[in-house]
Write a protein that holds these residues in place. Sequence first.
Motif, PDB file in Angstrom:
ATOM      1  N   LYS A 140      -2.493  -5.024   2.746  1.00 51.85           N
ATOM      2  CA  LYS A 140      -3.552  -6.014   2.973  1.00 51.85           C
ATOM      3  C   LYS A 140      -3.124  -7.302   2.282  1.00 51.85           C
ATOM      4  O   LYS A 140      -2.748  -7.282   1.108  1.00 51.85           O
ATOM      5  N   GLU A 141      -3.171  -8.395   3.048  1.00 52.93           N
ATOM      6  CA  GLU A 141      -2.766  -9.679   2.499  1.00 52.93           C
ATOM      7  C   GLU A 141      -4.018 -10.405   2.009  1.00 52.93           C
ATOM      8  O   GLU A 141      -4.977 -10.560   2.767  1.00 52.93           O
ATOM      9  N   VAL A 142      -4.003 -10.851   0.765  1.00 53.42           N
ATOM     10  CA  VAL A 142      -5.130 -11.600   0.221  1.00 53.42           C
ATOM     11  C   VAL A 142      -4.661 -13.032   0.006  1.00 53.42           C
ATOM     12  O   VAL A 142      -3.769 -13.292  -0.811  1.00 53.42           O
ATOM     13  N   ALA A 189      14.949   5.220  -2.501  1.00 49.42           N
ATOM     14  CA  ALA A 189      13.933   4.264  -2.039  1.00 49.42           C
ATOM     15  C   ALA A 189      12.662   4.452  -2.859  1.00 49.42           C
ATOM     16  O   ALA A 189      12.179   5.579  -3.016  1.00 49.42           O
ATOM     17  N   GLU A 190      12.169   3.358  -3.389  1.00 46.34           N
ATOM     18  CA  GLU A 190      10.893   3.375  -4.121  1.00 46.34           C
ATOM     19  C   GLU A 190       9.997   2.287  -3.549  1.00 46.34           C
ATOM     20  O   GLU A 190      10.461   1.170  -3.301  1.00 46.34           O
ATOM     21  N   HIS A 191       8.726   2.620  -3.328  1.00 43.34           N
ATOM     22  CA  HIS A 191       7.759   1.640  -2.811  1.00 43.34           C
ATOM     23  C   HIS A 191       6.541   1.634  -3.708  1.00 43.34           C
ATOM     24  O   HIS A 191       6.020   2.685  -4.063  1.00 43.34           O
ATOM     25  N   LYS A 192       6.106   0.449  -4.048  1.00 40.16           N
ATOM     26  CA  LYS A 192       4.939   0.308  -4.918  1.00 40.16           C
ATOM     27  C   LYS A 192       3.642   0.376  -4.113  1.00 40.16           C
ATOM     28  O   LYS A 192       3.595  -0.076  -2.969  1.00 40.16           O
ATOM     29  N   ILE A 193       2.584   0.899  -4.718  1.00 35.94           N
ATOM     30  CA  ILE A 193       1.243   0.792  -4.122  1.00 35.94           C
ATOM     31  C   ILE A 193       0.303   0.140  -5.138  1.00 35.94           C
ATOM     32  O   ILE A 193       0.639   0.030  -6.312  1.00 35.94           O
ATOM     33  N   GLY A 194      -0.866  -0.282  -4.647  1.00 31.15           N
ATOM     34  CA  GLY A 194      -1.807  -0.989  -5.514  1.00 31.15           C
ATOM     35  C   GLY A 194      -1.678  -2.486  -5.329  1.00 31.15           C
ATOM     36  O   GLY A 194      -1.114  -2.958  -4.339  1.00 31.15           O
ATOM     37  N   ARG A 195      -2.201  -3.225  -6.289  1.00 30.33           N
ATOM     38  CA  ARG A 195      -2.220  -4.689  -6.181  1.00 30.33           C
ATOM     39  C   ARG A 195      -0.894  -5.262  -6.697  1.00 30.33           C
ATOM     40  O   ARG A 195      -0.474  -4.948  -7.808  1.00 30.33           O
ATOM     41  N   GLU A 236       2.551   3.600  -8.317  1.00 32.78           N
ATOM     42  CA  GLU A 236       1.973   2.325  -8.758  1.00 32.78           C
ATOM     43  C   GLU A 236       2.964   1.471  -9.540  1.00 32.78           C
ATOM     44  O   GLU A 236       2.704   0.297  -9.791  1.00 32.78           O
ATOM     45  N   SER A 237       4.082   2.053  -9.944  1.00 30.30           N
ATOM     46  CA  SER A 237       5.104   1.249 -10.610  1.00 30.30           C
ATOM     47  C   SER A 237       6.484   1.644 -10.097  1.00 30.30           C
ATOM     48  O   SER A 237       6.678   2.760  -9.608  1.00 30.30           O
ATOM     49  N   LEU A 238       7.411   0.705 -10.193  1.00 32.70           N
ATOM     50  CA  LEU A 238       8.796   0.967  -9.779  1.00 32.70           C
ATOM     51  C   LEU A 238       9.620   1.268 -11.026  1.00 32.70           C
ATOM     52  O   LEU A 238       9.350   0.720 -12.093  1.00 32.70           O
ATOM     53  N   ASP A 239      10.629   2.115 -10.874  1.00 24.57           N
ATOM     54  CA  ASP A 239      11.552   2.332 -11.990  1.00 24.57           C
ATOM     55  C   ASP A 239      12.403   1.082 -12.180  1.00 24.57           C
ATOM     56  O   ASP A 239      12.502   0.251 -11.281  1.00 24.57           O
ATOM     57  N   SER A 240      13.036   1.000 -13.351  1.00 22.15           N
ATOM     58  CA  SER A 240      13.906  -0.153 -13.600  1.00 22.15           C
ATOM     59  C   SER A 240      15.107  -0.088 -12.656  1.00 22.15           C
ATOM     60  O   SER A 240      15.682   0.988 -12.434  1.00 22.15           O
ATOM     61  N   THR A 269      -1.774   0.444   0.114  1.00 18.34           N
ATOM     62  CA  THR A 269      -2.356   1.770   0.019  1.00 18.34           C
ATOM     63  C   THR A 269      -1.480   2.709   0.852  1.00 18.34           C
ATOM     64  O   THR A 269      -0.810   2.274   1.780  1.00 18.34           O
ATOM     65  N   ALA A 270      -1.486   3.983   0.494  1.00 14.73           N
ATOM     66  CA  ALA A 270      -0.604   4.926   1.195  1.00 14.73           C
ATOM     67  C   ALA A 270      -1.316   6.256   1.399  1.00 14.73           C
ATOM     68  O   ALA A 270      -2.289   6.563   0.714  1.00 14.73           O
ATOM     69  N   HIS A 271      -0.805   7.034   2.337  1.00 14.45           N
ATOM     70  CA  HIS A 271      -1.247   8.423   2.458  1.00 14.45           C
ATOM     71  C   HIS A 271      -0.539   9.170   1.325  1.00 14.45           C
ATOM     72  O   HIS A 271       0.699   9.275   1.323  1.00 14.45           O
ATOM     73  N   GLU A 272      -1.319   9.666   0.389  1.00 19.12           N
ATOM     74  CA  GLU A 272      -0.735  10.176  -0.865  1.00 19.12           C
ATOM     75  C   GLU A 272       0.318  11.265  -0.691  1.00 19.12           C
ATOM     76  O   GLU A 272       1.315  11.280  -1.416  1.00 19.12           O
TER      77      GLU A 272
END
Lengths: 95, 143
Positions: free
Chosen positions: B126-128, B80-86, B7-11, B52-55
């Motif tokens: 999902k694009e809002v 490689a880091e990818h964020k999930i959530g809003r 849910e968060s990326l490292d610096s 959202t991702a397959h955990e």
Amino acid sequence: MKGCKVEVRFYAKFKEELGLALIQLELEEANFRSFLKALRERIGEKSAILFRDDTQLRDDVLIAINEQIVGDVKHPEVTLNNGAIIDIMPLPSGG
Amino acid sequence: MLAKVNESLDSLDDLISRIKEFSSDIGAILIFIGVVRGQAKTGERVLHLEYTAHETLAPRVLEKVLRRVISKYGIIDAIAEHKIGRVPVGEDIMYVLVASRHREEGFAALKDLVDSIKHEVPIWKKEVTEQRSYWVEGEKVDP
């Protein structure tokens, strides 16, 4: 061939469109063909979301069996173990 | 090597320090930063994206992609880091870092990594927009 029970998990678009997160299916035979038949019967009128015809999934359906992505290798005779977990996912769209 | 779906990326500074420490042979570090664009392909104004991702599968496939690309291009290391959530417009979604001896193999590896992550790692977007929300369709890529 003896039947088996499998657990099916749905993700993202498919989870929303089918209104299903997790279901259990009882298969007549422990193979992928029997799984597809049971799945199609279970989702009924919404089967076009996942199926392109009576026996084949659409190209944009990604499958993992016991957390291994099977890609295009969805051979009907692939054997499933009792308690197998089958994930039904859309093609990735991250980034 | 580091593969993370969270849910968060490292610096980014921390990630650069981390990859630099891996080897004194590093001559180039190339970085891709994916950012949420304010306009959808349809022209609609985007408010935010929902990932959202397959955990369990997503981090495992991400690691597999990193290993394959490191080996294919002979680069020194990759993250490689990818964020999930809003994720709101303007915010970072993904960091991909490549450390190589020379820039040529680094650029090629970085492009391959970014493309492979988009097409192989079970993460969905999902694009809002101001008008609606919809799942972005993934593309089928032949191996």
